[in-house]
Write a protein that holds these residues in place. Structure first.
Motif, mmCIF file in Angstrom:
data_model
loop_
_atom_site.group_PDB
_atom_site.id
_atom_site.type_symbol
_atom_site.label_atom_id
_atom_site.label_comp_id
_atom_site.label_asym_id
_atom_site.label_seq_id
_atom_site.Cartn_x
_atom_site.Cartn_y
_atom_site.Cartn_z
ATOM 1 N N SER A 151 0.829 -1.201 0.000
ATOM 2 C CA SER A 151 0.000 0.000 0.000
ATOM 3 C C SER A 151 0.864 1.252 0.000
ATOM 4 O O SER A 151 0.572 2.236 -0.690
ATOM 5 C CB SER A 151 -0.927 -0.012 1.213
ATOM 6 O OG SER A 151 -1.776 1.109 1.219
ATOM 7 N N LEU A 152 1.951 1.223 0.767
ATOM 8 C CA LEU A 152 2.866 2.366 0.811
ATOM 9 C C LEU A 152 3.551 2.556 -0.540
ATOM 10 O O LEU A 152 3.749 3.690 -0.990
ATOM 11 C CB LEU A 152 3.908 2.166 1.903
ATOM 12 C CG LEU A 152 4.998 3.239 1.997
ATOM 13 C CD1 LEU A 152 4.390 4.619 2.234
ATOM 14 C CD2 LEU A 152 6.003 2.902 3.095
ATOM 15 N N ALA A 153 3.920 1.456 -1.177
ATOM 16 C CA ALA A 153 4.568 1.550 -2.490
ATOM 17 C C ALA A 153 3.649 2.232 -3.500
ATOM 18 O O ALA A 153 4.090 3.089 -4.287
ATOM 19 C CB ALA A 153 4.958 0.155 -2.981
ATOM 20 N N ALA A 154 2.372 1.869 -3.470
ATOM 21 C CA ALA A 154 1.409 2.485 -4.378
ATOM 22 C C ALA A 154 1.229 3.969 -4.056
ATOM 23 O O ALA A 154 1.162 4.817 -4.958
ATOM 24 C CB ALA A 154 0.069 1.752 -4.300
ATOM 25 N N GLU A 155 1.162 4.276 -2.770
ATOM 26 C CA GLU A 155 0.982 5.669 -2.355
ATOM 27 C C GLU A 155 2.216 6.506 -2.668
ATOM 28 O O GLU A 155 2.113 7.704 -2.949
ATOM 29 C CB GLU A 155 0.691 5.725 -0.856
ATOM 30 C CG GLU A 155 0.150 7.063 -0.377
ATOM 31 C CD GLU A 155 -1.209 7.399 -0.957
ATOM 32 O OE1 GLU A 155 -1.443 8.575 -1.268
ATOM 33 O OE2 GLU A 155 -2.038 6.474 -1.108
ATOM 34 N N THR A 156 3.384 5.870 -2.652
ATOM 35 C CA THR A 156 4.620 6.577 -3.006
ATOM 36 C C THR A 156 4.576 7.035 -4.458
ATOM 37 O O THR A 156 5.008 8.148 -4.788
ATOM 38 C CB THR A 156 5.839 5.673 -2.767
ATOM 39 O OG1 THR A 156 5.906 5.314 -1.379
ATOM 40 C CG2 THR A 156 7.135 6.382 -3.155
ATOM 41 N N GLN A 157 4.063 6.184 -5.332
ATOM 42 C CA GLN A 157 3.928 6.555 -6.744
ATOM 43 C C GLN A 157 2.972 7.738 -6.899
ATOM 44 O O GLN A 157 3.239 8.672 -7.674
ATOM 45 C CB GLN A 157 3.433 5.358 -7.557
ATOM 46 C CG GLN A 157 4.444 4.219 -7.647
ATOM 47 C CD GLN A 157 3.940 3.072 -8.505
ATOM 48 O OE1 GLN A 157 2.735 2.934 -8.743
ATOM 49 N NE2 GLN A 157 4.843 2.238 -8.975
ATOM 50 N N THR A 158 1.877 7.699 -6.150
ATOM 51 C CA THR A 158 0.916 8.804 -6.203
ATOM 52 C C THR A 158 1.551 10.087 -5.685
ATOM 53 O O THR A 158 1.332 11.178 -6.239
ATOM 54 C CB THR A 158 -0.329 8.461 -5.354
ATOM 55 O OG1 THR A 158 -0.899 7.237 -5.829
ATOM 56 C CG2 THR A 158 -1.367 9.563 -5.463
ATOM 57 N N MET A 159 2.337 9.965 -4.627
ATOM 58 C CA MET A 159 3.007 11.129 -4.055
ATOM 59 C C MET A 159 4.010 11.720 -5.040
ATOM 60 O O MET A 159 4.109 12.949 -5.199
ATOM 61 C CB MET A 159 3.711 10.721 -2.752
ATOM 62 C CG MET A 159 4.379 11.866 -2.014
ATOM 63 S SD MET A 159 3.165 13.032 -1.350
ATOM 64 C CE MET A 159 4.224 14.431 -1.002
ATOM 65 N N ASN A 160 4.766 10.857 -5.708
ATOM 66 C CA ASN A 160 5.735 11.330 -6.696
ATOM 67 C C ASN A 160 5.040 12.045 -7.855
ATOM 68 O O ASN A 160 5.527 13.071 -8.350
ATOM 69 C CB ASN A 160 6.559 10.160 -7.225
ATOM 70 C CG ASN A 160 7.500 9.594 -6.166
ATOM 71 O OD1 ASN A 160 7.846 10.273 -5.201
ATOM 72 N ND2 ASN A 160 7.912 8.354 -6.343
ATOM 73 N N ALA A 161 3.901 11.496 -8.270
ATOM 74 C CA ALA A 161 3.139 12.126 -9.352
ATOM 75 C C ALA A 161 2.612 13.493 -8.915
ATOM 76 O O ALA A 161 2.630 14.459 -9.694
ATOM 77 C CB ALA A 161 1.985 11.217 -9.773
ATOM 78 N N MET A 162 2.168 13.580 -7.678
ATOM 79 C CA MET A 162 1.669 14.854 -7.165
ATOM 80 C C MET A 162 2.797 15.883 -7.071
ATOM 81 O O MET A 162 2.588 17.073 -7.342
ATOM 82 C CB MET A 162 1.036 14.637 -5.793
ATOM 83 C CG MET A 162 0.513 15.911 -5.140
ATOM 84 S SD MET A 162 -0.775 16.750 -6.110
ATOM 85 C CE MET A 162 -2.155 15.614 -5.862
#
Length: 213
Positions: A151-162
């Motif tokens: 879940s953190l790995a997926a959220e990290t991608q979202t954070m990087n995109a943001m």
């Protein structure tokens, strides 16, 4: 969360100036900010109290600054063998071994020896069942950690995109802070899952040393 609420309040104030929000909206935003600030103050005080308590319990002065390391890695889980570990727990259990020594010194055929025999068998069954429960708990918490990590790995991608969107002017500070809160929550979830697994493993290892709750 405080930073996010500060931005939200600023936005509400600007909306009020444009006639898009009322004074009540502003006051509600201020109230939410004050509540978060109070929570932050209490959290910091709680952390300081825990730090002092930990220092005292481990032999330091309450205001010491010992080097607190990260939790150990979990590679030792791979070496676990329930059957062998259960046998170790049986051999090391202090209460069980004490009863066995008492049993050996009792008069053959006596009521006390028969009662002790039943006690020992019940203890052995309890330990076997307890080891299975502790082992299952570790496996469940290991799965929970794996899910939190994914879940953190997926959220990290979202954070990087943001982050990229913010740099390109395609996202507001409010949107960025909102995503940052979500990202930090996922980090906390992973750390919590890790600590839960570490605690389960510690309980298992104490059982191997003869101490089972």
């Amino acid at each position: 969360s405080v930073e996010l609420q500060e931005l939200s309040m600023q936005l509400t104030q600007k909306r009020q100036q444009l006639g898009q929000a009322t004074q009540i909206d502003v006051l509600n935003a201020q109230k939410s900010l004050q509540s978060l600030q109070s929570t932050l103050t209490q959290t910091k005080a709680g952390l300081q109290a825990q730090h002092q308590q930990l220092c005292v319990q481990t032999g330091w002065s309450y205001d010491a600054e010992p080097d607190i390391q990260d939790l150990p890695d979990l590679t030792r889980i791979a070496a676990m063998n329930l059957a062998a570990d259960t046998q170790t727990a049986l051999e090391q259990n202090l209460s069980l071994q004490s009863n066995k020594r008492g049993y050996a010194n009792m008069a053959e055929g006596s009521a006390d020896k028969k009662n002790m025999d039943r006690t020992i068998k019940n203890q052995e069954q309890t330990i076997r069942s307890g080891m299975q429960t502790l082992y299952n708990d570790i496996m469940q918490k290991q799965t929970a950690l794996q899910l939190a990590d994914a879940s953190l790995a997926a959220e990290t991608q979202t954070m990087n995109a943001m982050q990229k969107k913010l740099e390109l002017g395609m996202a507001t500070q409010l949107e960025y802070k909102s995503e940052e809160v979500s990202f930090l929550e996922k980090q906390i979830d992973k750390e919590t899952a890790n600590m839960n697994l570490q605690q389960a493993l510690e309980t298992y290892e104490w059982a191997l040393k003869g101490y089972m709750k």
